[in-house]
Every structure is written in structure tokens, then in C-alpha cells.
Design a protein around this motif. Sequence first.
Motif, PDB file in Angstrom:
ATOM      1  N   GLU A 140     -25.412  15.901 -14.173  1.00 34.06           N
ATOM      2  CA  GLU A 140     -25.193  16.054 -15.604  1.00 34.06           C
ATOM      3  C   GLU A 140     -24.661  14.744 -16.205  1.00 34.06           C
ATOM      4  OE1 GLU A 140     -21.996  18.699 -16.378  1.00 34.06           O
ATOM      5  OE2 GLU A 140     -22.154  18.472 -18.550  1.00 34.06           O
ATOM      6  N   ALA A 141     -23.637  14.202 -15.562  1.00 30.39           N
ATOM      7  CA  ALA A 141     -23.013  12.984 -16.082  1.00 30.39           C
ATOM      8  C   ALA A 141     -23.980  11.807 -16.036  1.00 30.39           C
ATOM      9  CB  ALA A 141     -21.748  12.670 -15.293  1.00 30.39           C
ATOM     10  N   VAL A 142     -24.704  11.667 -14.926  1.00 31.44           N
ATOM     11  CA  VAL A 142     -25.609  10.524 -14.778  1.00 31.44           C
ATOM     12  C   VAL A 142     -26.767  10.626 -15.757  1.00 31.44           C
ATOM     13  CG1 VAL A 142     -27.110   9.271 -13.200  1.00 31.44           C
ATOM     14  CG2 VAL A 142     -24.960  10.218 -12.371  1.00 31.44           C
ATOM     15  N   GLN A 143     -27.249  11.844 -15.923  1.00 30.88           N
ATOM     16  CA  GLN A 143     -28.377  12.027 -16.833  1.00 30.88           C
ATOM     17  C   GLN A 143     -27.971  11.670 -18.259  1.00 30.88           C
ATOM     18  OE1 GLN A 143     -30.283  15.727 -16.047  1.00 30.88           O
ATOM     19  NE2 GLN A 143     -32.208  14.660 -16.367  1.00 30.88           N
ATOM     20  N   LYS A 144     -26.750  12.024 -18.581  1.00 33.43           N
ATOM     21  CA  LYS A 144     -26.285  11.815 -19.945  1.00 33.43           C
ATOM     22  C   LYS A 144     -25.883  10.357 -20.193  1.00 33.43           C
ATOM     23  CE  LYS A 144     -23.550  14.704 -22.987  1.00 33.43           C
ATOM     24  NZ  LYS A 144     -22.431  15.642 -22.980  1.00 33.43           N
ATOM     25  N   TYR A 145     -25.188   9.788 -19.232  1.00 36.33           N
ATOM     26  CA  TYR A 145     -24.568   8.485 -19.511  1.00 36.33           C
ATOM     27  C   TYR A 145     -24.995   7.342 -18.588  1.00 36.33           C
ATOM     28  CZ  TYR A 145     -21.455  11.363 -22.311  1.00 36.33           C
ATOM     29  OH  TYR A 145     -20.956  12.237 -23.218  1.00 36.33           O
ATOM     30  N   GLY A 146     -25.764   7.616 -17.553  1.00 41.32           N
ATOM     31  CA  GLY A 146     -26.136   6.546 -16.637  1.00 41.32           C
ATOM     32  C   GLY A 146     -25.018   6.210 -15.668  1.00 41.32           C
ATOM     33  N   VAL A 147     -25.056   4.995 -15.127  1.00 35.49           N
ATOM     34  CA  VAL A 147     -24.040   4.587 -14.161  1.00 35.49           C
ATOM     35  C   VAL A 147     -22.749   4.243 -14.898  1.00 35.49           C
ATOM     36  CG1 VAL A 147     -23.523   3.085 -12.218  1.00 35.49           C
ATOM     37  CG2 VAL A 147     -25.882   3.565 -12.816  1.00 35.49           C
ATOM     38  N   LEU A 148     -21.647   4.791 -14.413  1.00 35.47           N
ATOM     39  CA  LEU A 148     -20.371   4.556 -15.072  1.00 35.47           C
ATOM     40  C   LEU A 148     -19.351   4.035 -14.080  1.00 35.47           C
ATOM     41  CD1 LEU A 148     -20.082   7.827 -17.146  1.00 35.47           C
ATOM     42  CD2 LEU A 148     -20.560   5.551 -18.030  1.00 35.47           C
ATOM     43  N   VAL A 149     -18.365   3.352 -14.617  1.00 35.98           N
ATOM     44  CA  VAL A 149     -17.218   2.980 -13.816  1.00 35.98           C
ATOM     45  C   VAL A 149     -16.090   3.930 -14.221  1.00 35.98           C
ATOM     46  CG1 VAL A 149     -15.617   1.148 -13.206  1.00 35.98           C
ATOM     47  CG2 VAL A 149     -17.959   0.589 -13.853  1.00 35.98           C
ATOM     48  N   SER A 150     -15.486   4.551 -13.230  1.00 33.47           N
ATOM     49  CA  SER A 150     -14.449   5.524 -13.561  1.00 33.47           C
ATOM     50  C   SER A 150     -13.115   4.816 -13.794  1.00 33.47           C
ATOM     51  CB  SER A 150     -14.313   6.536 -12.422  1.00 33.47           C
ATOM     52  OG  SER A 150     -13.882   5.885 -11.252  1.00 33.47           O
ATOM     53  N   PRO A 151     -12.225   5.338 -14.605  1.00 32.85           N
ATOM     54  CA  PRO A 151     -12.422   6.508 -15.454  1.00 32.85           C
ATOM     55  C   PRO A 151     -13.115   6.132 -16.762  1.00 32.85           C
ATOM     56  CG  PRO A 151     -10.166   5.699 -15.625  1.00 32.85           C
ATOM     57  CD  PRO A 151     -10.867   4.803 -14.664  1.00 32.85           C
ATOM     58  N   ALA A 152     -13.917   7.066 -17.260  1.00 33.48           N
ATOM     59  CA  ALA A 152     -14.596   6.820 -18.531  1.00 33.48           C
ATOM     60  C   ALA A 152     -14.258   7.952 -19.495  1.00 33.48           C
ATOM     61  CB  ALA A 152     -16.105   6.746 -18.311  1.00 33.48           C
ATOM     62  N   ILE A 153     -14.221   7.632 -20.772  1.00 29.80           N
ATOM     63  CA  ILE A 153     -13.938   8.651 -21.781  1.00 29.80           C
ATOM     64  C   ILE A 153     -15.035   8.616 -22.836  1.00 29.80           C
ATOM     65  CG2 ILE A 153     -12.356   9.398 -23.591  1.00 29.80           C
ATOM     66  CD1 ILE A 153     -10.076   8.222 -21.950  1.00 29.80           C
ATOM     67  N   ALA A 154     -15.642   9.774 -23.058  1.00 30.60           N
ATOM     68  CA  ALA A 154     -16.669   9.881 -24.088  1.00 30.60           C
ATOM     69  C   ALA A 154     -16.135  10.721 -25.227  1.00 30.60           C
ATOM     70  CB  ALA A 154     -17.920  10.521 -23.512  1.00 30.60           C
ATOM     71  N   ILE A 155     -16.381  10.257 -26.445  1.00 32.94           N
ATOM     72  CA  ILE A 155     -15.960  11.022 -27.612  1.00 32.94           C
ATOM     73  C   ILE A 155     -17.192  11.413 -28.402  1.00 32.94           C
ATOM     74  CG2 ILE A 155     -14.664  10.945 -29.773  1.00 32.94           C
ATOM     75  CD1 ILE A 155     -12.713   9.028 -28.326  1.00 32.94           C
ATOM     76  N   ASN A 156     -17.350  12.699 -28.610  1.00 30.48           N
ATOM     77  CA  ASN A 156     -18.539  13.248 -29.259  1.00 30.48           C
ATOM     78  C   ASN A 156     -19.823  12.699 -28.633  1.00 30.48           C
ATOM     79  OD1 ASN A 156     -17.277  14.999 -30.925  1.00 30.48           O
ATOM     80  ND2 ASN A 156     -17.308  13.658 -32.729  1.00 30.48           N
ATOM     81  N   GLY A 157     -19.852  12.636 -27.306  1.00 34.73           N
ATOM     82  CA  GLY A 157     -21.071  12.259 -26.614  1.00 34.73           C
ATOM     83  C   GLY A 157     -21.355  10.773 -26.542  1.00 34.73           C
ATOM     84  N   THR A 158     -20.385   9.938 -26.907  1.00 30.75           N
ATOM     85  CA  THR A 158     -20.580   8.494 -26.777  1.00 30.75           C
ATOM     86  C   THR A 158     -19.449   7.915 -25.929  1.00 30.75           C
ATOM     87  OG1 THR A 158     -21.479   8.472 -28.991  1.00 30.75           O
ATOM     88  CG2 THR A 158     -20.890   6.340 -28.030  1.00 30.75           C
ATOM     89  N   ILE A 159     -19.837   7.133 -24.934  1.00 32.15           N
ATOM     90  CA  ILE A 159     -18.815   6.538 -24.084  1.00 32.15           C
ATOM     91  C   ILE A 159     -18.063   5.467 -24.871  1.00 32.15           C
ATOM     92  CG2 ILE A 159     -18.382   5.145 -22.019  1.00 32.15           C
ATOM     93  CD1 ILE A 159     -19.338   7.692 -21.074  1.00 32.15           C
ATOM     94  N   LYS A 160     -16.777   5.637 -24.965  1.00 32.27           N
ATOM     95  CA  LYS A 160     -15.978   4.659 -25.703  1.00 32.27           C
ATOM     96  C   LYS A 160     -15.133   3.810 -24.762  1.00 32.27           C
ATOM     97  CE  LYS A 160     -16.790   5.915 -30.032  1.00 32.27           C
ATOM     98  NZ  LYS A 160     -17.334   5.011 -31.016  1.00 32.27           N
TER      99      LYS A 160
END
Lengths: 90, 346
Positions: free
Chosen positions: A50-70
Motif C-alpha cells: 500500500e505504502a509503496v504503491q502510493k508513495y514509492g521508495v521512502l526513507v523512514s520516518p516519513a509523514i504524509a499530510i492529505n496524501g502528500t509526503i511532506k
Amino acid sequence: MKEVKVEVIGPEPPCMRCQAAKKAVEKATEKLKQADIMVDIKKINIMSKEAVQKYGVLVSPAIAINGTIKIMGRVPSPEEVEKLIMEAAK
Amino acid sequence: MEEKTKRAIRAGVILAFIIVVISLLIYSRIMAYSFAPQSKQVDLRGLPIWQIPITYLIDYFSHGTVCLLFAFTVAGLIYEFVPKETITKYMGSSKAVGYVLALAMAPFLTVCSCTMVPLFGGVLYAGAGIGPAITFLLMAPAANILTILLTGEMISWEVAGVRIIASATVAVAAGIIISKTPWGKAVEEEHQVANAASASAKLEIVKPPLDERLWAALKFAGYLAKQILPFFILGLIAVSYVEAFLPEDIVGTYLTGVTGILIASVLGGPLYTPTLVEVVLGKAMWDLGMSKGALLSWLMGQPYDVANALAVSRIAKWKVVLTYMLIAWAGSVTFGLLYGVLSGSL
């Protein structure tokens, strides 16, 4: 009353920095209640499809607000999160 | 306006601190000052059993503090200022790019072990596939900034350089080989997420002002230190006993030549040495007569330690884990032998 969706994305079981990030969001949420902003906090596993499909590769920790990684790969201060959520609520 | 000056002052103070740390290191380099403990076996052995670790720790920290301070500060800074979103955007894009980025970026993105396995998963899911993911996984612990700085300062920059090159070669080889195996392909198919790359459009990373970023970098350095130092000190205590009681002739017999490389490579893995301790322990054994070849094999043992493998086996199948451990082990033996022969210290 405005609602903002916040997703805290980190590994499961959570690492220390992701817990710190979540705490910052929670603190901001407490304060924002007075400003009549409802924050819906969700914890997402960084390894889930779910996370990868939505946001791709991320470095943790990540915070998304209203569906956008900030925020990615760092722990923000509660004040910073508060400001970001306020902006999103406008 | 006042807010602005305040921020500028804060940034200035933090920058000054960073400059002091860096110049301390440069200064000690110029003065040819050693970062490694100076205790010799004879000095340590004469002490009462409880005093050995204390003497050794005092010895270590009176020499190594500058180096540790520098390593943690630089790690924190790089981690904060590396453009993470650019890297992650491309990491999942294609195979060739994936390999290059996995190699180049592993040292900078993974000073903290808790980001490593998630990134492995991310690279695997998002489209670069299992090859780059494995490369990243093997490269990260072998060549993160902390390890390289400490290897360079405590042992020698030659060994640190060879370690990077050897680890990179093995990591790419392992990635390519595993991506060709049927079980590797199976894992890749199972985890591939369709059109994940397009998601990068949803990134709008917010950058806080400079003083906050600098402060965050230092805070992260402190966090790293808090995570690593307890294990590091425990490790040093163990090393002090090794240094005191491991007879030189045993090291001379078993940790040199081809046998030495084989033994060192096997010990380096399963005997899980927390990050950075392997450097100090390697240094101690090197002082006692271990060959350079065996030293390299020992240092390269990191990526196939058991704790790491367990975490990965939760995503990838055990067959994949076993394959990459085998390749990493073979690689550490090969490069140990090669370096031993080339440097004339087998």
C-alpha cells in the motif's frame, strides 16, 4: 470543523525515530483541537505494498499530510507539524 | 527581522561547533596523533582482571574521542543534507540506475540500521527489483560513513579504501547473480508493485530553515551516538580482554595465511559484532599479528551477520538470504586472499 489526514510511515515494528515522529504529530494534534481542526492519524507500514504503491521508495520516518509526503527521513518538531497541518486545513 | 537574526545567530553557533570538530580532527592529523589505543599486551596483562577494561577504555577514549565526535557529526550532517527525495525517486526507476544508486547512496542513507531493511523493501517493491535491493543491502553495513571513517582513522586509509572497493564489487556481483536465480526472480515477482514510480509526484518535501536543519543534524548525531556507543563500549571491554589474553602465537598461527583468511571470514559473520566494534577488534588482532588479508576478510564479514539476515528473511525467501550470504562469504575470502597476496601480507 476541518479534517486533515496525517499518515506516519515507518517500519513495523516501529523504530525509535518513527515513534518520535508519531509523538510530534500527536502533540500537534492536541493543540490543533483548539483551532477546531480534526487530525486523523494513521500509522502505515513502510514495507507494505500500500505504502509503496502510493508513495514509492521512502526513507523512514516519513509523514504524509492529505496524501502528500511532506517530511522524509527526519523527526520534525511538533510546532513544525502543527504549521504544516494548519496549511493543509486552509 | 528579529526572528531572522535569531536564526542566523543560532545557525552561526552550530556551524562554529561543527568547524571546531572538523579542525580538531585536522589538527590531530597534522600532529600525527594516533586515534587507536596505545596499550600493549604486556601492559594490560600485568593488571588485575577488573582493571583491564578500565585502563583500555581510558586509553581508547583519550585517543579516540575526537575521531568518534567527528564521525558522528559528519554522519549526522550528511544524513540531514543528502537530498533523500531525489535519490529515492530514481532508486526504483530502472535496473542499471538502481545498481549505481544502491552503491553510491548506501553509505549515506543508512547510518541508522532501522532505515536499511525498509529501504531494501522499498527498492525491491518499487521496480528496481531484487538485484539492486541486494546490492544496497550488502553495501550499506559494509561501507556506511561511520564505519569507513573509523576504519580509516584507526586502522589505515589503505584498508578502508580496499574495503570499499571490495565490498562494492561483491555487492554488485551478489545482486546480479541473485537476480538471475529462479528463487530470486520468484521473490521479485511476488513483491513487484505495479506503477509505483509514478507516485513520486506526490512528494512535496518541506525544508525547514538552516538553523533548524543544522540542529536536526546534530540531534541525529547524538541519536546515533546513543544507539551505538553502549554496544561500542561493551565491545571495547571484550576487545580489552582479547588484547590482554589472546596469545600472539595463536594469532600468528591461525590468523595468517590462507587458513587465517578462512577463519577470519567465518568469524566475522556469525559472531555478530555490532557496528564499529569490528573495527576495534580487527585493529587489536592486527596488532597481535593477524595478516592484512585476514583483516580485510574479517572486516568484510559484516553483511552476512545473523541479525541482519533474520530481518531480511522476513521479506525475501531464506533461499535468497542463503545465496547472498554465501556470495558475500566467498567474496570476503577472495578479496582477503587477493589483498593478502598483493600487499605481501598473507
